[in-house]
Design an enzyme around this catalytic site. Structure first.
Site, PDB file in Angstrom:
ATOM      1  N   LYS A 116       0.831  -1.212   0.000  1.00 35.89           N
ATOM      2  CA  LYS A 116       0.000   0.000   0.000  1.00 35.89           C
ATOM      3  C   LYS A 116       0.857   1.249   0.000  1.00 35.89           C
ATOM      4  CE  LYS A 116      -4.337  -1.892   1.660  1.00 35.89           C
ATOM      5  NZ  LYS A 116      -5.401  -1.969   2.637  1.00 35.89           N
ATOM      6  N   LYS A 200      -5.761 -10.951  -5.992  1.00 31.37           N
ATOM      7  CA  LYS A 200      -6.974 -11.246  -5.227  1.00 31.37           C
ATOM      8  C   LYS A 200      -8.074 -10.253  -5.588  1.00 31.37           C
ATOM      9  CE  LYS A 200      -7.090  -8.461  -1.083  1.00 31.37           C
ATOM     10  NZ  LYS A 200      -7.801  -8.322   0.161  1.00 31.37           N
ATOM     11  N   LYS A 203     -12.176  -5.126  -2.807  1.00 31.99           N
ATOM     12  CA  LYS A 203     -13.192  -4.085  -2.993  1.00 31.99           C
ATOM     13  C   LYS A 203     -12.573  -2.727  -3.269  1.00 31.99           C
ATOM     14  CE  LYS A 203     -14.427  -4.664   1.846  1.00 31.99           C
ATOM     15  NZ  LYS A 203     -13.439  -3.975   2.681  1.00 31.99           N
TER      16      LYS A 203
HETATM   17  P1  ATP Z   1      -9.699  -3.690   0.689  1.00 31.56           P
HETATM   18  O1  ATP Z   1      -9.584  -3.854  -0.773  1.00 31.56           O
HETATM   19  O2  ATP Z   1     -10.442  -2.450   1.117  1.00 31.56           O
HETATM   20  O3  ATP Z   1      -8.426  -3.953   1.459  1.00 31.56           O
HETATM   21  P2  ATP Z   1     -10.833  -6.251   0.771  1.00 31.56           P
HETATM   22  O4  ATP Z   1     -11.882  -6.428  -0.269  1.00 31.56           O
HETATM   23  O5  ATP Z   1      -9.521  -6.882   0.538  1.00 31.56           O
HETATM   24  O6  ATP Z   1     -10.708  -4.751   1.122  1.00 31.56           O
HETATM   25  P3  ATP Z   1     -11.052  -6.544   3.622  1.00 31.56           P
HETATM   26  O7  ATP Z   1     -12.015  -5.654   4.323  1.00 31.56           O
HETATM   27  O8  ATP Z   1      -9.621  -6.194   3.693  1.00 31.56           O
HETATM   28  O9  ATP Z   1     -11.463  -6.750   2.109  1.00 31.56           O
HETATM   29  O10 ATP Z   1     -11.255  -8.026   4.084  1.00 31.56           O
HETATM   30  C1  ATP Z   1     -12.360  -8.540   4.763  1.00 31.56           C
HETATM   31  C2  ATP Z   1     -12.214 -10.046   4.835  1.00 31.56           C
HETATM   32  O11 ATP Z   1     -12.396 -10.627   3.547  1.00 31.56           O
HETATM   33  C3  ATP Z   1     -10.845 -10.518   5.338  1.00 31.56           C
HETATM   34  O12 ATP Z   1     -11.043 -11.661   6.147  1.00 31.56           O
HETATM   35  C4  ATP Z   1     -10.137 -10.880   4.077  1.00 31.56           C
HETATM   36  O13 ATP Z   1      -9.112 -11.826   4.293  1.00 31.56           O
HETATM   37  C5  ATP Z   1     -11.266 -11.453   3.245  1.00 31.56           C
HETATM   38  N1  ATP Z   1     -11.000 -11.316   1.817  1.00 31.56           N
HETATM   39  C6  ATP Z   1     -10.831 -10.163   1.135  1.00 31.56           C
HETATM   40  N2  ATP Z   1     -10.636 -10.392  -0.165  1.00 31.56           N
HETATM   41  C7  ATP Z   1     -10.650 -11.746  -0.310  1.00 31.56           C
HETATM   42  C8  ATP Z   1     -10.493 -12.610  -1.439  1.00 31.56           C
HETATM   43  N3  ATP Z   1     -10.288 -12.128  -2.643  1.00 31.56           N
HETATM   44  N4  ATP Z   1     -10.581 -13.936  -1.226  1.00 31.56           N
HETATM   45  C9  ATP Z   1     -10.816 -14.452   0.000  1.00 31.56           C
HETATM   46  N5  ATP Z   1     -10.973 -13.688   1.107  1.00 31.56           N
HETATM   47  C10 ATP Z   1     -10.890 -12.357   0.954  1.00 31.56           C
END
Ligand code: ATP
Ligand code: LTN
Length: 340
Positions: A116, A200, A203
């Protein structure tokens, strides 16, 4: 203790209007299952979301929308505490205490921080992004958590939480905190971006076409699946190295239907990628539609939602207060004398 259920804690950041399928399959599905066997606490971690400098009104809206999606996915407020992190002040206080136990180099090694801050540059990187995993450890340790269900991307952060817990127990005496265990389900630990299946699904970082958003228009969800990036081969097979796109679609198919990947592969033998995509689009839309509808019901009833969140904070408050008092005492802070 006899008769007491182990505790599960997990959380998500309110960084988007909608959760994506990775959040759902990687984490939320497990949250829902674990509430049957565990004392469950689930948070919307709004203090974490401040690290990306959201607009105030956007953050407020997304905090409620995120909670609404927990409930829509099946988190049941009569069995689990659902709360907003900033409502329980002890999170920020414990984070400060933990930061004094965290090595600078230890925090600097976190790959998510490196990614980041690398993307934002020095001038765009705030100190909160650096201490983010310390606040996450505070979330977990505050509740004497036994199990933390998350996706694969959180493994390193959880390792830091465990290291901190062990360090506290060594320096402050056994029983200072509980050492948490990760709960990461191999098959769904990482759902990939539909357009860039080596990254991955995220969002905040995925392109709109790479995402499956829970609250999106079902037509757009279907369209994204049908235009998912695949390879130039034609055989439907699970091969993460050489067929990342198709493997990701098979993982999603399997997770949503409960069928084994091998079964699905056998069914599509001799068929084209397009067949799989069309059918998967139906599976996803059928699965998400009721979740979407329930989430919209909660979003349209902000008073009822705020009540659930107030109840959730009230339920966890006393645990947080006790843990923090115990740790403040063990590090040698003088407790305020109650005034008569
Ligand atoms: P950001 O992009 O804002 O970092 P994110 O979509 O990666 O957000 P988080 O809020 O960081 O989501 O994660 C919430 C939960 O969802 C965590 O337990 C994270 O490990 C899980 N998670 C996020 N993206 C994935 C993915 N692509 N596959 C499986 N688990 C995920
Ligand atoms: N960093 C996590 C969100 C998070 C979390 C937690 C997850 C904050 N505090 C405590 C589990 C336990 C993420 O998913 N990005």
């Amino acid at each position: 203790m006899a008769g007491m259920k182990p505790r599960v804690f997990s959380a998500m950041q309110p960084t988007s209007d909608s959760l994506q399928l990775g959040n759902y399959l990687g984490a939320l599905v497990e949250w829902v299952k674990l509430q049957d066997t565990h004392d469950a606490i689930y948070g919307v971690v709004d203090l974490h979301a401040l690290t990306v400098s959201p607009k105030p009104e956007v953050l407020r809206e997304r905090t409620r929308r995120t909670a609404a999606q927990f409930l829509a996915a099946g988190v049941d407020p009569s069995r689990s505490a659902v709360f907003v992190q900033s409502h329980v002040h002890e999170h920020a206080e414990l984070a400060w205490l933990l930061s004094t136990f965290t090595g600078f180099g230890e925090a600097a090694r976190m790959t998510q921080f490196k990614d980041k801050s690398g993307a934002l540059g020095e001038s765009g990187t705030n100190v909160g992004l650096f201490t983010y995993p310390v606040l996450m450890a505070a979330d977990i340790l505050l509740y004497d958590t036994n199990v933390v269900p998350v996706g694969e991307d959180q493994r390193q952060h959880l390792e830091l939480s465990r290291d901190l817990a062990e360090r506290l127990n060594t320096r402050l005496g056994e029983g200072a905190v509980v050492v948490p265990e990760p709960h990461i389900v191999k098959e769904t630990a990482k759902i990939y971006d539909l357009q860039e299946p080596d990254k991955k699904m995220s969002k905040s970082f995925s392109s709109p076409k790479g995402l499956i958003e829970i609250l999106d228009d079902p037509k757009k969800v279907a369209k994204n699946i049908k235009s998912a990036a695949t390879d130039s081969d034609t055989v439907i097979a699970f091969d993460r190295e050489n067929k990342a796109g198709i493997s990701n679609l098979l993982t999603i198919y399997s997770a949503l239907t409960g069928r084994a990947v091998e079964d699905i592969v056998a069914e599509y033998e001799g068929k084209m990628y397009g067949h799989l995509k069309v059918d998967l689009a139906d599976v996803v839309v059928e699965y998400l539609t009721p979740v979407h509808d329930r989430a919209m019901d909660w979003i349209e009833s902000p008073d009822a939602l705020d009540e659930v969140l107030a109840d959730g904070a009230a339920k966890v408050q006393s645990i947080a207060r006790e843990t923090l008092a115990r740790l403040y005492d063990r590090v040698g802070l003088v407790a305020p004398r109650p005034r008569s």
